[in-house]
Design a protein around this motif. Structure first.
Motif, PDB file in Angstrom:
ATOM      1  N   GLY A  39       0.792  -1.224   0.000  1.00 30.68           N
ATOM      2  CA  GLY A  39       0.000   0.000   0.000  1.00 30.68           C
ATOM      3  C   GLY A  39       0.826   1.277   0.000  1.00 30.68           C
ATOM      4  N   ASN A  40       2.141   1.166  -0.126  1.00 35.51           N
ATOM      5  CA  ASN A  40       3.008   2.349  -0.175  1.00 35.51           C
ATOM      6  C   ASN A  40       2.889   3.024  -1.536  1.00 35.51           C
ATOM      7  N   GLU A  41       2.841   4.333  -1.526  1.00 40.67           N
ATOM      8  CA  GLU A  41       2.737   5.095  -2.771  1.00 40.67           C
ATOM      9  C   GLU A  41       4.071   5.761  -3.083  1.00 40.67           C
ATOM     10  N   VAL A  42       4.386   5.821  -4.365  1.00 45.50           N
ATOM     11  CA  VAL A  42       5.526   6.583  -4.846  1.00 45.50           C
ATOM     12  C   VAL A  42       5.039   7.359  -6.070  1.00 45.50           C
ATOM     13  N   VAL A  43       5.451   8.615  -6.163  1.00 48.52           N
ATOM     14  CA  VAL A  43       5.053   9.455  -7.289  1.00 48.52           C
ATOM     15  C   VAL A  43       6.265   9.670  -8.175  1.00 48.52           C
ATOM     16  N   LYS A  44       6.113   9.377  -9.451  1.00 50.30           N
ATOM     17  CA  LYS A  44       7.165   9.597 -10.444  1.00 50.30           C
ATOM     18  C   LYS A  44       6.694  10.709 -11.375  1.00 50.30           C
ATOM     19  N   TYR A  45       7.620  11.534 -11.813  1.00 53.10           N
ATOM     20  CA  TYR A  45       7.291  12.652 -12.686  1.00 53.10           C
ATOM     21  C   TYR A  45       7.866  12.403 -14.074  1.00 53.10           C
ATOM     22  N   TYR A  46       7.049  12.677 -15.083  1.00 54.71           N
ATOM     23  CA  TYR A  46       7.446  12.496 -16.476  1.00 54.71           C
ATOM     24  C   TYR A  46       7.143  13.784 -17.234  1.00 54.71           C
ATOM     25  N   ALA A  47       7.829  13.984 -18.342  1.00 55.78           N
ATOM     26  CA  ALA A  47       7.594  15.163 -19.176  1.00 55.78           C
ATOM     27  C   ALA A  47       6.133  15.189 -19.607  1.00 55.78           C
ATOM     28  N   ALA A  48       5.548  16.389 -19.656  1.00 57.40           N
ATOM     29  CA  ALA A  48       4.125  16.520 -19.974  1.00 57.40           C
ATOM     30  C   ALA A  48       3.808  16.068 -21.393  1.00 57.40           C
ATOM     31  N   ASP A  49       4.777  16.147 -22.289  1.00 52.17           N
ATOM     32  CA  ASP A  49       4.508  15.798 -23.686  1.00 52.17           C
ATOM     33  C   ASP A  49       4.848  14.338 -24.019  1.00 52.17           C
ATOM     34  N   ILE A  50       5.150  13.525 -23.005  1.00 55.93           N
ATOM     35  CA  ILE A  50       5.458  12.119 -23.251  1.00 55.93           C
ATOM     36  C   ILE A  50       4.167  11.364 -23.538  1.00 55.93           C
ATOM     37  N   SER A  51       4.227  10.387 -24.438  1.00 57.50           N
ATOM     38  CA  SER A  51       3.014   9.636 -24.769  1.00 57.50           C
ATOM     39  C   SER A  51       2.707   8.639 -23.646  1.00 57.50           C
ATOM     40  N   GLU A  52       1.452   8.281 -23.527  1.00 58.86           N
ATOM     41  CA  GLU A  52       0.995   7.394 -22.454  1.00 58.86           C
ATOM     42  C   GLU A  52       1.676   6.031 -22.513  1.00 58.86           C
ATOM     43  N   ASP A  53       1.955   5.529 -23.712  1.00 62.54           N
ATOM     44  CA  ASP A  53       2.569   4.203 -23.814  1.00 62.54           C
ATOM     45  C   ASP A  53       4.055   4.208 -23.432  1.00 62.54           C
ATOM     46  N   GLU A  54       4.659   5.373 -23.285  1.00 56.87           N
ATOM     47  CA  GLU A  54       6.050   5.457 -22.854  1.00 56.87           C
ATOM     48  C   GLU A  54       6.191   5.504 -21.327  1.00 56.87           C
ATOM     49  N   ILE A  55       5.083   5.729 -20.623  1.00 56.66           N
ATOM     50  CA  ILE A  55       5.112   5.750 -19.159  1.00 56.66           C
ATOM     51  C   ILE A  55       5.034   4.309 -18.677  1.00 56.66           C
ATOM     52  N   PRO A  56       5.987   3.855 -17.861  1.00 52.97           N
ATOM     53  CA  PRO A  56       5.987   2.451 -17.437  1.00 52.97           C
ATOM     54  C   PRO A  56       4.792   2.107 -16.556  1.00 52.97           C
ATOM     55  N   GLU A  57       4.305   0.872 -16.716  1.00 54.98           N
ATOM     56  CA  GLU A  57       3.191   0.385 -15.903  1.00 54.98           C
ATOM     57  C   GLU A  57       3.666  -0.024 -14.512  1.00 54.98           C
ATOM     58  N   VAL A  58       4.901  -0.499 -14.401  1.00 56.04           N
ATOM     59  CA  VAL A  58       5.444  -0.995 -13.139  1.00 56.04           C
ATOM     60  C   VAL A  58       6.819  -0.385 -12.915  1.00 56.04           C
ATOM     61  N   VAL A  59       7.061   0.084 -11.687  1.00 55.81           N
ATOM     62  CA  VAL A  59       8.375   0.582 -11.269  1.00 55.81           C
ATOM     63  C   VAL A  59       8.725  -0.091  -9.944  1.00 55.81           C
ATOM     64  N   ASP A  60       9.982  -0.012  -9.547  1.00 51.38           N
ATOM     65  CA  ASP A  60      10.388  -0.522  -8.241  1.00 51.38           C
ATOM     66  C   ASP A  60      10.186   0.566  -7.203  1.00 51.38           C
ATOM     67  N   HIS A  61       9.536   0.221  -6.087  1.00 54.25           N
ATOM     68  CA  HIS A  61       9.348   1.197  -5.011  1.00 54.25           C
ATOM     69  C   HIS A  61      10.696   1.426  -4.342  1.00 54.25           C
ATOM     70  N   PRO A  62      11.135   2.682  -4.196  1.00 53.58           N
ATOM     71  CA  PRO A  62      12.480   2.947  -3.677  1.00 53.58           C
ATOM     72  C   PRO A  62      12.706   2.539  -2.223  1.00 53.58           C
ATOM     73  N   LYS A  63      11.657   2.484  -1.419  1.00 52.22           N
ATOM     74  CA  LYS A  63      11.848   2.134  -0.008  1.00 52.22           C
ATOM     75  C   LYS A  63      11.589   0.664   0.277  1.00 52.22           C
ATOM     76  N   SER A  64      10.511   0.099  -0.265  1.00 52.29           N
ATOM     77  CA  SER A  64      10.189  -1.300   0.026  1.00 52.29           C
ATOM     78  C   SER A  64      10.910  -2.261  -0.907  1.00 52.29           C
ATOM     79  N   GLY A  65      11.302  -1.789  -2.102  1.00 55.51           N
ATOM     80  CA  GLY A  65      11.957  -2.658  -3.071  1.00 55.51           C
ATOM     81  C   GLY A  65      10.989  -3.532  -3.846  1.00 55.51           C
ATOM     82  N   LEU A  66       9.695  -3.409  -3.543  1.00 52.49           N
ATOM     83  CA  LEU A  66       8.681  -4.210  -4.218  1.00 52.49           C
ATOM     84  C   LEU A  66       8.277  -3.554  -5.526  1.00 52.49           C
TER      85      LEU A  66
END
Length: 117
Positions: A39-66
């Motif tokens: 249930g931990n949240e992490v916010v990632k920032y991407y360029a406003a003009d990036i297409s939706e398919d270039e934004i990853p669906e899954v990232v590694d949480h920096p604190k939990s490693g999950l």
């Protein structure tokens, strides 16, 4: 230097007038929230003009490693860790039983020769 302190002590070269609020132009960006299985949240920032398919669906949480996904109600499951393999298990992957028997017999023969048997 007699008397008071230097007027520029504690400031960076080129920092501009004291109290300056504008530190340059910030590019437009999009905030994307990700949640892990705990249930931990992490916010990632991407360029406003990036297409939706270039934004990853899954990232590694920096604190939990999950792994963290974009759906808060259905976060990705943690990957199953590989069990530790011993040296013998790695050898068994590389050698057949017949090869192992042959190598063992050669090694025993050398030991017996050293002992004079």
């Amino acid at each position: 230097m007699a008397g008071g302190a230097s007027a520029i002590r504690g400031t960076r070269v080129g920092s501009g007038p004291m109290g300056e609020q504008d530190h340059g132009h910030q590019a437009d960006r999009t905030a994307v929230s990700y949640w892990d299985a705990e249930g931990n949240e992490v916010v990632k920032y991407y360029a406003a003009d990036i297409s939706e398919d270039e934004i990853p669906e899954v990232v590694d949480h920096p604190k939990s490693g999950l792994p963290a996904g974009r759906d808060k109600n259905d976060p990705p499951a943690p990957e199953k860790l590989q069990a530790y393999k011993s040296h013998l298990e790695y050898v068994k992957e590389r050698r057949s039983d017949d090869e192992a028997d042959e190598l063992l017999e050669d090694a025993l023969k050398k030991v017996r020769e050293k002992r004079g048997e």
